[in-house]
Design an enzyme around this catalytic site. Structure first.
Site, PDB file in Angstrom:
ATOM      1  N   GLY A   1      17.282  13.977 -15.250  1.00 47.87           N
ATOM      2  CA  GLY A   1      15.962  14.475 -14.880  1.00 47.87           C
ATOM      3  C   GLY A   1      15.894  14.615 -13.370  1.00 47.87           C
TER       4      GLY A   1
ATOM      5  N   LEU B   1       0.848  -1.191   0.000  1.00 47.42           N
ATOM      6  CA  LEU B   1       0.000   0.000   0.000  1.00 47.42           C
ATOM      7  C   LEU B   1       0.885   1.243   0.000  1.00 47.42           C
ATOM      8  CD1 LEU B   1      -2.804  -1.014   2.533  1.00 47.42           C
ATOM      9  CD2 LEU B   1      -2.989  -0.759   0.047  1.00 47.42           C
ATOM     10  N   GLY B   2       0.416   2.261  -0.714  1.00 51.84           N
ATOM     11  CA  GLY B   2       1.212   3.484  -0.809  1.00 51.84           C
ATOM     12  C   GLY B   2       1.871   3.621  -2.170  1.00 51.84           C
ATOM     13  N   GLY B   3       1.987   2.508  -2.888  1.00 50.65           N
ATOM     14  CA  GLY B   3       2.467   2.565  -4.266  1.00 50.65           C
ATOM     15  C   GLY B   3       3.906   3.009  -4.400  1.00 50.65           C
TER      16      GLY B   3
ATOM     17  N   HIS C   1       7.970  37.517   9.052  1.00 51.80           N
ATOM     18  CA  HIS C   1       9.406  37.745   9.100  1.00 51.80           C
ATOM     19  C   HIS C   1       9.991  36.979  10.277  1.00 51.80           C
ATOM     20  CE1 HIS C   1      13.212  39.800   8.700  1.00 51.80           C
ATOM     21  NE2 HIS C   1      13.205  40.008  10.017  1.00 51.80           N
TER      22      HIS C   1
ATOM     23  N   GLY D   1      20.850   9.973 -17.178  1.00 50.52           N
ATOM     24  CA  GLY D   1      19.615  10.768 -17.193  1.00 50.52           C
ATOM     25  C   GLY D   1      19.642  11.826 -16.105  1.00 50.52           C
TER      26      GLY D   1
ATOM     27  N   GLY E   1      13.457   8.136 -17.208  1.00 46.07           N
ATOM     28  CA  GLY E   1      12.029   8.402 -17.299  1.00 46.07           C
ATOM     29  C   GLY E   1      11.207   7.236 -16.787  1.00 46.07           C
TER      30      GLY E   1
ATOM     31  N   ALA F   1      -4.016  -8.129 -10.023  1.00 48.05           N
ATOM     32  CA  ALA F   1      -5.312  -8.182 -10.712  1.00 48.05           C
ATOM     33  C   ALA F   1      -5.105  -8.417 -12.199  1.00 48.05           C
ATOM     34  CB  ALA F   1      -6.051  -6.869 -10.497  1.00 48.05           C
TER      35      ALA F   1
HETATM   36  C1  LIG Z   1      12.260   7.914  -7.070  1.00 45.49           C
HETATM   37  C2  LIG Z   1      10.955   8.632  -7.232  1.00 45.49           C
HETATM   38  C3  LIG Z   1      10.752   9.837  -6.598  1.00 45.49           C
HETATM   39  C4  LIG Z   1       9.568  10.504  -6.727  1.00 45.49           C
HETATM   40  N1  LIG Z   1       9.419  11.687  -6.074  1.00 45.49           N
HETATM   41  C5  LIG Z   1       8.276  12.357  -6.192  1.00 45.49           C
HETATM   42  C6  LIG Z   1       8.067  13.574  -5.518  1.00 45.49           C
HETATM   43  O1  LIG Z   1       8.948  14.046  -4.821  1.00 45.49           O
HETATM   44  N2  LIG Z   1       6.884  14.206  -5.653  1.00 45.49           N
HETATM   45  C7  LIG Z   1       5.880  13.699  -6.417  1.00 45.49           C
HETATM   46  O2  LIG Z   1       4.833  14.311  -6.508  1.00 45.49           O
HETATM   47  N3  LIG Z   1       6.036  12.545  -7.081  1.00 45.49           N
HETATM   48  C8  LIG Z   1       7.194  11.867  -6.988  1.00 45.49           C
HETATM   49  N4  LIG Z   1       7.327  10.687  -7.643  1.00 45.49           N
HETATM   50  C9  LIG Z   1       6.244  10.221  -8.514  1.00 45.49           C
HETATM   51  C10 LIG Z   1       5.139   9.566  -7.713  1.00 45.49           C
HETATM   52  O3  LIG Z   1       5.673   8.501  -6.977  1.00 45.49           O
HETATM   53  C11 LIG Z   1       4.061   9.074  -8.633  1.00 45.49           C
HETATM   54  O4  LIG Z   1       3.604  10.131  -9.436  1.00 45.49           O
HETATM   55  C12 LIG Z   1       2.860   8.511  -7.890  1.00 45.49           C
HETATM   56  O5  LIG Z   1       3.261   7.459  -7.051  1.00 45.49           O
HETATM   57  C13 LIG Z   1       1.810   8.018  -8.846  1.00 45.49           C
HETATM   58  O6  LIG Z   1       0.778   7.424  -8.166  1.00 45.49           O
HETATM   59  P1  LIG Z   1      -0.173   6.352  -8.820  1.00 45.49           P
HETATM   60  O7  LIG Z   1      -1.198   6.053  -7.829  1.00 45.49           O
HETATM   61  O8  LIG Z   1      -0.581   6.797 -10.138  1.00 45.49           O
HETATM   62  O9  LIG Z   1       0.728   5.091  -9.087  1.00 45.49           O
HETATM   63  P2  LIG Z   1       1.742   4.293  -8.170  1.00 45.49           P
HETATM   64  O10 LIG Z   1       2.186   5.050  -6.975  1.00 45.49           O
HETATM   65  O11 LIG Z   1       2.797   3.847  -9.105  1.00 45.49           O
HETATM   66  O12 LIG Z   1       0.899   3.107  -7.675  1.00 45.49           O
HETATM   67  C14 LIG Z   1       0.498   2.048  -8.495  1.00 45.49           C
HETATM   68  C15 LIG Z   1       0.289   0.800  -7.668  1.00 45.49           C
HETATM   69  O13 LIG Z   1      -0.510  -0.090  -8.390  1.00 45.49           O
HETATM   70  C16 LIG Z   1      -0.049  -1.408  -8.188  1.00 45.49           C
HETATM   71  N5  LIG Z   1      -0.496  -2.201  -9.339  1.00 45.49           N
HETATM   72  C17 LIG Z   1      -0.280  -1.929 -10.635  1.00 45.49           C
HETATM   73  N6  LIG Z   1      -0.886  -2.859 -11.402  1.00 45.49           N
HETATM   74  C18 LIG Z   1      -1.508  -3.718 -10.575  1.00 45.49           C
HETATM   75  C19 LIG Z   1      -2.294  -4.888 -10.767  1.00 45.49           C
HETATM   76  N7  LIG Z   1      -2.575  -5.332 -11.968  1.00 45.49           N
HETATM   77  N8  LIG Z   1      -2.754  -5.526  -9.693  1.00 45.49           N
HETATM   78  C20 LIG Z   1      -2.481  -5.067  -8.456  1.00 45.49           C
HETATM   79  N9  LIG Z   1      -1.744  -3.986  -8.217  1.00 45.49           N
HETATM   80  C21 LIG Z   1      -1.264  -3.312  -9.264  1.00 45.49           C
HETATM   81  C22 LIG Z   1       1.441  -1.259  -8.039  1.00 45.49           C
HETATM   82  O14 LIG Z   1       1.967  -2.308  -7.287  1.00 45.49           O
HETATM   83  C23 LIG Z   1       1.550   0.086  -7.336  1.00 45.49           C
HETATM   84  O15 LIG Z   1       1.636  -0.071  -5.952  1.00 45.49           O
HETATM   85  C24 LIG Z   1       8.524   9.979  -7.529  1.00 45.49           C
HETATM   86  C25 LIG Z   1       8.717   8.750  -8.170  1.00 45.49           C
HETATM   87  C26 LIG Z   1       9.919   8.093  -8.028  1.00 45.49           C
HETATM   88  C27 LIG Z   1      10.088   6.791  -8.735  1.00 45.49           C
END
Ligand SMILES: Cc1cc2nc3c(=O)[nH]c(=O)nc-3n(C[C@H](O)[C@H](O)[C@H](O)COP(=O)(O)OP(=O)(O)OC[C@H]3O[C@@H](n4cnc5c(N)ncnc54)[C@H](O)[C@@H]3O)c2cc1C
Lengths: 426, 463
Positions: free
Chosen positions: B186, B40-42, B442, B184, B271, B120
């Protein structure tokens, strides 16, 4: 300098009070002799009150919709000379002048609820474009955007009065209040949900109409009866008469013929040509036929009366109808023209409609309402023929008119109208 | 035995897009199931924003101490150079992540969202099966919210594995590399590259374009470039990574020469791409827009009652965009009228110094603008934090004709915290006079924003 107090004069026989309908002057105005100050309404006529003197308005008493007793002070003026009141006398009535003297000339003009004025922009900012440059997103805070979205309003069409043309909550309010009328005309549509309720005081003639309709409906157990009448022959006759009439004779519509039919039939149904004093429990059956003609005027429904229709021929009836109707429309009808009817005709025929359930003109006991004459196919002797057909709607006071008699009465009228020659035979 | 669940809302992905949608849907009383294969938390919480910021924090502290050990820092000196036990650092970071994981789980539970753990796989737009630890669950839903997120892009000639790592591995390395090559430049590459540099690594950055952080304009990026130079980060611009070299990364430099950049790890951050494969998207009859799932301003896909949010649907791939979209979709499903129409999705880059950008860049704003810059050099708070000399500043862009603020950027220490003030001003439709008329505390960095607005109006006080 003196003080002149203008009191409500006796505006009609037996009138004890009159309703203030509209003010035409306000405190501080300089007015001259004969200038219209206020409209008041007596029993059924609106009367303009003009100033007998020249002077400056010091106070107004009463607001539109209020009743003013005859003899009560209406206007206080400061005049040259002594005036008619002691200079240091307190205003005759301690009531303060109305807060908002309505400057509306029409008796019916409602006190309009005004949209709040757009708030003044806070900081002076460089030139503010009235229109949004092409393709530019409107500027508004998230809360304003969400509210607009909720109501289906495209902010693109909402003028913004804030800095840099920002759309404020107030801008949105006034856009909604104006039904989106202050939208830009260019590009697309701006359908907006409408909000807001306008309060219109039911005063003046409208109040009288409302009261008398309610009175009629509350007191009288109405029953309605509708019959269709073949007007083909009568129409032939009418067109012929109009084509061959003398110059000084009026053009005939259906009304005089219907009046003729009424006066011929009513003697056999004296209970229908009557006024029912229900408080005293007495029905006054009238020998004379005074026919009320329900007339739509700019101000509302008025019922002037054609007196002694039984003594008028078809031409005279037509002339008198147009005279009393014109008087009512021009607000010139006297008390005599507006009272005393024994039965009423109300016609919406010109607008179409197949039937109505007319409301009896209390304390009468019957009203009839001709509907539109429509050419339509009917069966005559097994043949489909085109005839000019008219429905005749009618309502009766069931307390004193039985259904059977009412139906018989209408059947007699039908017979007369379908055989127009009989209208003129004894 | 396989279970069959029928629900009102099915959410795929427990990242910020998915879990926020879940919490909101639950709050709104919608029967909701969320499927997550990993944690959770992605990305954000487990391998993205949070762990990277944790690392950056540790790196900053280590750097300050290392500095103090060499030459006293504002009166602080250390007798010996600091030591870092990188495994412990990673463990601390994992602890932070775990706390947030549990927090998200608790929030979902409180909102009565059922979480199914597993991958899924969709057979049609409204039906998926999830292989859980010990079972198989089939879920049918009236509404499906796709929040599958994104994955790092792999270079075919530098496949992940061995010393070639993505940001995910970089945040959990067992040992601190001595030499790190970053492919990269970025924001992810530079955030991590800078952190590793602060931790003492030798860092070399290879970037194909002629500049770093191509999303930001040169003026904003200059202080970061200056830091890289000053701190001995080798930067190869206009250079191409070629593959593994003898001792590290083989790269073709701008002049055409091919070099071998010695490295213990090669971090590839070229990217991220939407996670569109391996879960049956092809069975759902959904339109695409390039690599992304196509959605409208309500995050509706082309299939009725299938929604998509976050990294899956396009740039900017940022946490706060994903979360906002997730929240919105839940509300739309609950019958509210919503659409995604922010004035700005601000972006922050946690480099050294930090960069913030909200609204239009000077390039986008065009000609008829007033631009004003206020340097942190003249800001008391920046100086008191020893952050006045990094070349940082706040920049404001406003339309000449009516002073409407079009864009706000800043670069400098801690400016990420100013980002919200910037977006608020833009969302509220501020004009320069609004910013100038707002009392700023300030001494704070935010005063630089106030002063920039004053300067745009022609009457800055402190410069
Ligand atoms: C190193 C790094 C640093 C970052 N720093 C920042 C920052 O400072 N600020 C910022 O705003 N953003 C940052 N980001 C970007 C940010 O993490 C993403 O934009 C954000 O997490 C996107 O959220 P989301 O819910 O779209 O997808 P995600 O967070 O990618 O979540 C997707 C989730 O879905 C799950 N999933 C996918 N397919 C399936 C399936 N078929 N069945 C079950 N589960 C599945 C995955 O396991 C995952 O947990 C950063 C990213 C990285 C990699």
């Amino acid at each position: 300098m003196g003080r002149f107090v203008f009191k409500l004069p006796d505006v009609g026989e037996g009138t004890a009070e009159a309703e203030i309908v509209a003010w035409h002057v306000k405190v501080g105005d300089m007015i001259h002799e004969d200038q219209n100050m206020v409209d008041v309404m007596t029993d059924k006529a609106t009367v303009e009150m003009t100033s007998p003197v020249t002077g400056k308005v010091l106070a107004l008493h009463g607001e539109p919709g209020q009743m003013a007793p005859v003899g009560s002070p209406l206007v206080e003026l400061e005049v040259e000379g002594a005036g008619n009141a002691k200079a240091d006398a307190a205003p005759a009535v301690p009531k303060p002048a109305p807060a908002k003297p309505a400057a509306t000339p029409k008796a019916e003009a409602p006190p309009k609820k005004e949209a709040p004025p757009p708030s003044a922009p806070p900081a002076p900012v460089a030139a503010r474009p009235a229109l949004r440059p092409e393709g530019e997103k409107p500027l508004a805070s998230p809360a304003v955007r969400q509210r607009a979205h909720d109501r289906g309003i495209e902010l693109q069409f909402v003028p913004g009065t804030g800095p840099a043309g920002r759309i404020t909550q107030e801008d949105l309010d006034s856009f909604i209040a104006s039904d989106g009328r202050n939208a830009r005309s260019t590009g697309g549509t701006a359908y907006a949900q409408r909000e807001g309720v306008e309060e219109i005081k039911v005063i003046g003639l409208r109040r009288r109409i409302a009261e008398s309709m309610q009175n009629a409906k509350r007191r009288i157990p109405h029953f309605a009866y509708v019959e269709e009448i073949d007007m083909t022959e009568l129409e032939d006759l009418r067109l012929h008469l109009n084509a061959t009439k003398r110059a000084e004779q009026p053009k005939l519509n259906v009304l005089p013929f219907l009046m003729r039919a009424l006066v011929k039939t009513l003697p056999q149904y004296p209970q229908i040509n009557a006024r029912f004093d229900d408080e005293a429990g007495v029905v006054h059956r009238h020998a004379a036929v005074h026919i009320g003609i329900a007339t739509q005027t700019a101000n509302g429904l008025i019922v002037p009366v054609v007196k002694h229709a039984e003594a008028r021929d078809i031409w005279d009836s037509a002339l008198e109808v147009s005279r009393v109707a014109a008087a009512a429309r021009d607000n010139k009808a006297g008390k005599d023209d507006l009272s005393g009817s024994t039965i009423t005709i109300t016609s919406l025929g010109a607008l179409g409609g197949v039937a109505t359930t007319p409301v009896i003109n209390y304390p009468e006991v019957a009203i009839i309402g001709p509907n539109a004459i429509i050419e339509r196919p009917v069966v005559r002797a097994g043949q489909i023929v085109v005839r000019k057909m008219m429905n005749l709607s009618s309502s009766f006071d069931h307390r004193v008119v039985d259904g059977y008699d009412a139906a018989a009465f209408i059947q007699k009228i039908k017979a007369l109208l379908e055989h127009p020659a009989t209208l003129f035979m004894d | 035995m396989s279970e069959h669940i029928t629900t009102k809302v099915l959410i795929i992905g427990g990242g910020p897009g998915g879990y926020v949608a879940g919490i909101r849907a639950g709050q709104l009383g919608l029967d909701t199931v969320l499927v997550e294969a990993a944690r959770l938390g992605g990305t954000c919480l487990n391998i993205g924003c949070i762990p990277s910021k944790a690392m950056i924090h540790v790196a900053g502290e280590f750097e300050a101490m290392a500095h103090a050990a060499k030459t006293p820092l504002n009166g602080i000196s250390l007798a010996a150079a600091p030591q870092i036990d990188f495994a412990k650092t990673v463990a601390w970071k994992d602890g932070v992540v775990r706390r947030l994981n549990t927090g998200v789980a608790a929030l979902l539970k409180r909102a009565k969202v059922r979480v199914v753990e597993g991958w899924a796989q969709f057979s049609d737009a409204k039906t998926c099966t999830v292989k859980t630890k010990d079972d198989e669950v089939t879920i049918t839903a009236e509404h499906v919210i796709l929040a599958n997120g994104s994955q790092p892009i792999e270079l075919p000639f530098l496949k992940f594995g061995g010393k070639v790592i993505s940001s995910t591995e970089a945040l959990s390395l067992p040992v601190l590399p001595k030499r790190l090559a970053v492919v990269g430049a970025g924001y992810i590459g530079l955030e991590l590259g800078i952190a590793f540099r602060k931790l003492g690594c030798e860092v070399t950055v290879v970037e194909a374009l002629d500049r770093i952080l191509p999303l930001y304009d040169a003026q904003l990026v200059a202080p970061v470039a200056k830091w890289l130079e000053k701190n001995g980060v080798t930067l190869h611009l206009g250079a191409k990574a070629k593959g593994l070299g003898e001792t590290g990364l083989a790269a073709e430099l701008k002049d055409g020469s091919v070099v071998d950049i010695a490295a213990d790890n090669i971090l590839v951050t070229v990217g991220r791409k939407p996670a569109t494969e391996g879960w049956g998207l092809e069975n759902m009859a959904i339109d695409m827009e390039g690599r992304f799932v196509k959605v409208d301003d309500q995050c509706r896909t082309s299939m009725k009652n299938v929604w998509a949010v976050g990294d899956l649907v396009g740039e900017p791939m940022l946490e706060h965009k994903a979360a906002k979209q997730g929240e919105m979709v839940a509300e739309i499903i609950a019958g509210h009228k919503r659409r995604f129409d922010p004035v700005t999705v601000p972006a922050v880059c946690f480099t050294e110094p930090e960069i913030v950008s909200a609204g239009m860049s000077p390039h986008e704003a065009g000609e008829d603008v007033v631009t004003a810059i206020f340097p942190f050099m003249a800001n008391g708070r920046a100086l008191s934090m020893d952050a006045g000399d990094a070349g940082g500043f706040v920049r404001i862009l406003a339309r000449k004709s009516d002073h409407r603020v079009l864009g706000i950027q800043a670069v400098g220490a801690h400016v990420s915290e100013l980002s919200n003030e910037f977006s608020l001003a833009l969302e509220m439709g501020a004009v320069l006079e609004d910013v100038a008329g707002t009392i700023h505390v300030h001494p704070t960095l935010g005063e630089a924003f106030h002063e920039a607005a004053l300067r745009a109006l022609g009457h800055a006080i402190h410069i």
